[in-house]
Design an enzyme around this catalytic site. Structure first.
Site, PDB file in Angstrom:
ATOM      1  N   SER B  14      45.721  41.799  45.753  1.00 32.12           N
ATOM      2  CA  SER B  14      44.807  42.061  44.782  1.00 32.12           C
ATOM      3  C   SER B  14      45.335  43.207  43.975  1.00 32.12           C
ATOM      4  O   SER B  14      46.582  43.401  43.564  1.00 32.12           O
ATOM      5  CB  SER B  14      43.468  42.255  45.160  1.00 32.12           C
ATOM      6  OG  SER B  14      42.352  42.267  44.086  1.00 32.12           O
ATOM      7  N   HIS B  41      44.046  37.986  43.267  1.00 33.06           N
ATOM      8  CA  HIS B  41      42.810  37.929  42.413  1.00 33.06           C
ATOM      9  C   HIS B  41      43.203  38.225  41.023  1.00 33.06           C
ATOM     10  O   HIS B  41      43.779  39.511  40.548  1.00 33.06           O
ATOM     11  CB  HIS B  41      41.752  39.009  42.924  1.00 33.06           C
ATOM     12  CG  HIS B  41      41.347  38.682  44.280  1.00 33.06           C
ATOM     13  ND1 HIS B  41      41.148  39.859  45.203  1.00 33.06           N
ATOM     14  CD2 HIS B  41      41.578  37.784  45.032  1.00 33.06           C
ATOM     15  CE1 HIS B  41      40.802  39.438  46.295  1.00 33.06           C
ATOM     16  NE2 HIS B  41      41.146  38.036  46.467  1.00 33.06           N
ATOM     17  N   ASP B 134      38.800  41.224  50.992  1.00 31.27           N
ATOM     18  CA  ASP B 134      39.424  39.831  51.199  1.00 31.27           C
ATOM     19  C   ASP B 134      40.670  39.692  51.997  1.00 31.27           C
ATOM     20  O   ASP B 134      41.494  40.724  51.803  1.00 31.27           O
ATOM     21  CB  ASP B 134      39.533  39.302  49.702  1.00 31.27           C
ATOM     22  CG  ASP B 134      39.539  37.808  49.818  1.00 31.27           C
ATOM     23  OD1 ASP B 134      39.154  37.148  50.637  1.00 31.27           O
ATOM     24  OD2 ASP B 134      40.087  37.063  48.818  1.00 31.27           O
TER      25      ASP B 134
END
Ligand SMILES: C[S@@+](CC[C@H](N)C(=O)[O-])C[C@H]1O[C@@H](n2cnc3c(N)ncnc32)[C@H](O)[C@@H]1O
Lengths: 277, 192
Positions: B14, B41, B134
């Site tokens: 991310s 992401h 995540d």
């Protein structure tokens, strides 16, 4: 959803068994659905309902009407107003000049979920002076989603992101002119609701029900395997008037499907096609 | 279940991970005996720019996953923004537009958990820099199904939240410094 332990994932053969049971006792045939997504939805359902597979199978067999509830929970109804704003821009630029030549327009939003796509279309048509000659059919398998769609009332909390989408879609009006805000909800203007009929239609098992100049089926067939996609595309082909348009979601295409030969590619990025033979 | 010929390697990252990912890709050998899938992401407006520019820069195919993209050895795949990615047996990507998971779509957990169940021991995953949790659960699932897991050393990560939660959740992960991660790929280190 909390993380699953290995034992809490169900296996693909468990999945097949649930699909088989459902098919035998109801009109729902999920055989052609993408296995991994469907499996994940069932796992989510089990954890929400605090059930295990044995409970689930017994509920399917023994509880009246359970299958309707279950199916609705398995379906992914996530949607937005003016989802993929660029799509609405190109829809207007590339199909409206042609659609304008029809005295009457029948439009189908297939897999409309909670109705945002159908209302977005209605607003776009209105702004291009096409709404008075149009009628939109919004269909889905989820009764719950359709009930929501018919009301045309959306939480104000979502309106901000819907407005962002709207502003990127290149319309001249203000988004706020299309709804009335009340407490924490936005009620879509009546003139749009009067132009849309929301009803059940199952793409797997139901048939052609009208002839359309424009069909939108976006982010629905991603849940189907290739074979079922083939079947549904045939249904759309038969439901389209000659030179009518078919629009798919931003990650879907006709590429790899035999039926592609009967369509002209109008926009290969935004997946707009025209039936040409 | 997959056989020995079908290895897959996943990289999840991310905020702060793109630089390292680019470096990994620039140092990849010409031939890969596995499919490489990268999931980061990013916002939808960023669209397909990364794939296109990387493909030109690396002079090899970099594919943005779309509906039912088949998984092939030797190919680099990127998860598109706005959809979760899962894997359908025997080996195609499937897209899903359901709710965000860990505030993310695509969610690294969703891909890792799905891949773990299809590829078992033939799945290898890396979790890199990021500002949320995540991927941690996904690493655990990959371990439980017999795959290999690696985590970027938090002290090397631009944002350490994601590696740290990965370390907390998964017991067996190997923690690697940046240059060791790059070397793992450039030297084709033991993939099953
Ligand atoms: C993710 S929503 C898509 C909504 C909207 N078209 C969009 O792109 O935002 C997918 C919808 O497809 C519906 N669906 C799934 N299977 C279907 C079927 N066999 N027939 C009709 N609708 C179906 C689901 O109930 C769900 O509402």
């Amino acid at each position: 959803m909390v993380g699953l332990k290995k034992s809490e994932f169900i296996s693909f053969s468990d999945l097949d068994e649930v699909v088989y049971l459902l098919k035998n006792i109801s009109e729902f045939d999920l055989t052609g659905y993408s296995k991994s997504s469907l499996k994940r939805r069932i796992e989510r359902f089990l954890s929400m309902e605090k059930m295990d597979l044995v409970d689930l199978k017994s509920a399917i067999l023994n509880i009246d009407g359970f299958e309707n509830y279950f199916i609705q929970e398995l379906m992914v109804n996530v949607t937005e107003m003016f989802r993929d704003p660029q799509f609405f821009r190109q829809l207007k630029a590339k199909t409206f000049p042609y659609l304008q030549t029809y005295p009457q327009l029948r439009i189908w939003s297939a897999g409309c979920a909670t109705g945002e796509e159908a209302y977005s279309l209605a607003i776009l048509l209105k702004e291009n002076n096409l709404l008075n000659r149009s009628f939109i059919y919004g269909t889905d398998v989820s009764l719950k989603a359709l009930d929501f769609a018919r009301k045309g009332v959306y939480p104000l909390a979502k309106i901000k992101s819907y407005t962002d989408n709207f502003n990127k879609a290149g319309l001249a009006s203000e988004f706020s002119s299309h709804y009335t805000a009340m407490y924490d909800a936005a009620i879509i203007n009546n003139e749009y609701r009067n132009k849309i009929l929301f009803s059940t239609h199952n793409l797997v098992s139901d048939h052609v029900f009208n002839e359309f100049q424009l069909i939108l089926c976006r982010n629905v067939m991603i849940y189907f395997d290739k074979e079922l996609q083939e079947h549904v595309l045939q249904l759309f082909y038969e439901s389209l008037a000659l030179f009518g348009f078919l629009c798919l979601g931003s990650k879907e295409s006709l590429y790899g499907h035999a039926i592609k030969d009967r369509f002209k590619v109008i926009d290969s990025n935004l997946n707009i096609y025209q039936k040409v033979k | 279940m997959k056989g020995k010929k079908d290895n897959i390697v996943l990289i999840g990252g991310s905020a702060g991970s793109l630089l390292l990912i680019t470096e990994i890709l620039e140092n990849l050998p010409a031939r890969l005996d596995y499919a490489l899938c990268i999931i980061i992401h990013r916002s939808s407006t960023f669209s397909s720019e990364i794939e296109k520019s990387l493909s030109i820069k690396l002079n090899r195919p970099v594919i943005a996953i779309t509906d039912k993209t088949p998984i092939k050895n030797g190919i680099i795949y990127f998860a598109p923004p706005g959809y979760h990615i899962l894997i359908d047996p025997p080996g195609t990507f499937a897209l899903d537009s359901s709710e965000h998971v860990n505030y993310a779509k695509p969610s690294i957990d969703v891909l890792f958990e799905s891949c773990a169940q299809i590829y078992g021991q033939y799945c290898t995953a890396f979790l890199l820099s990021g500002a949320n949790a995540d991927g941690a659960r996904g690493l655990k699932a990959i371990e439980e199904f017999g795959g290999k897991t690696f985590i970027q050393n938090p002290s090397d990560a631009l944002i350490e939240t994601m590696p740290i939660s990965g370390i907390q959740e998964s017991r067996l992960s190997t923690i690697l410094k940046n240059q060791d991660i790059i070397r793992y790929f450039s030297d084709n280190l033991q993939l099953s």
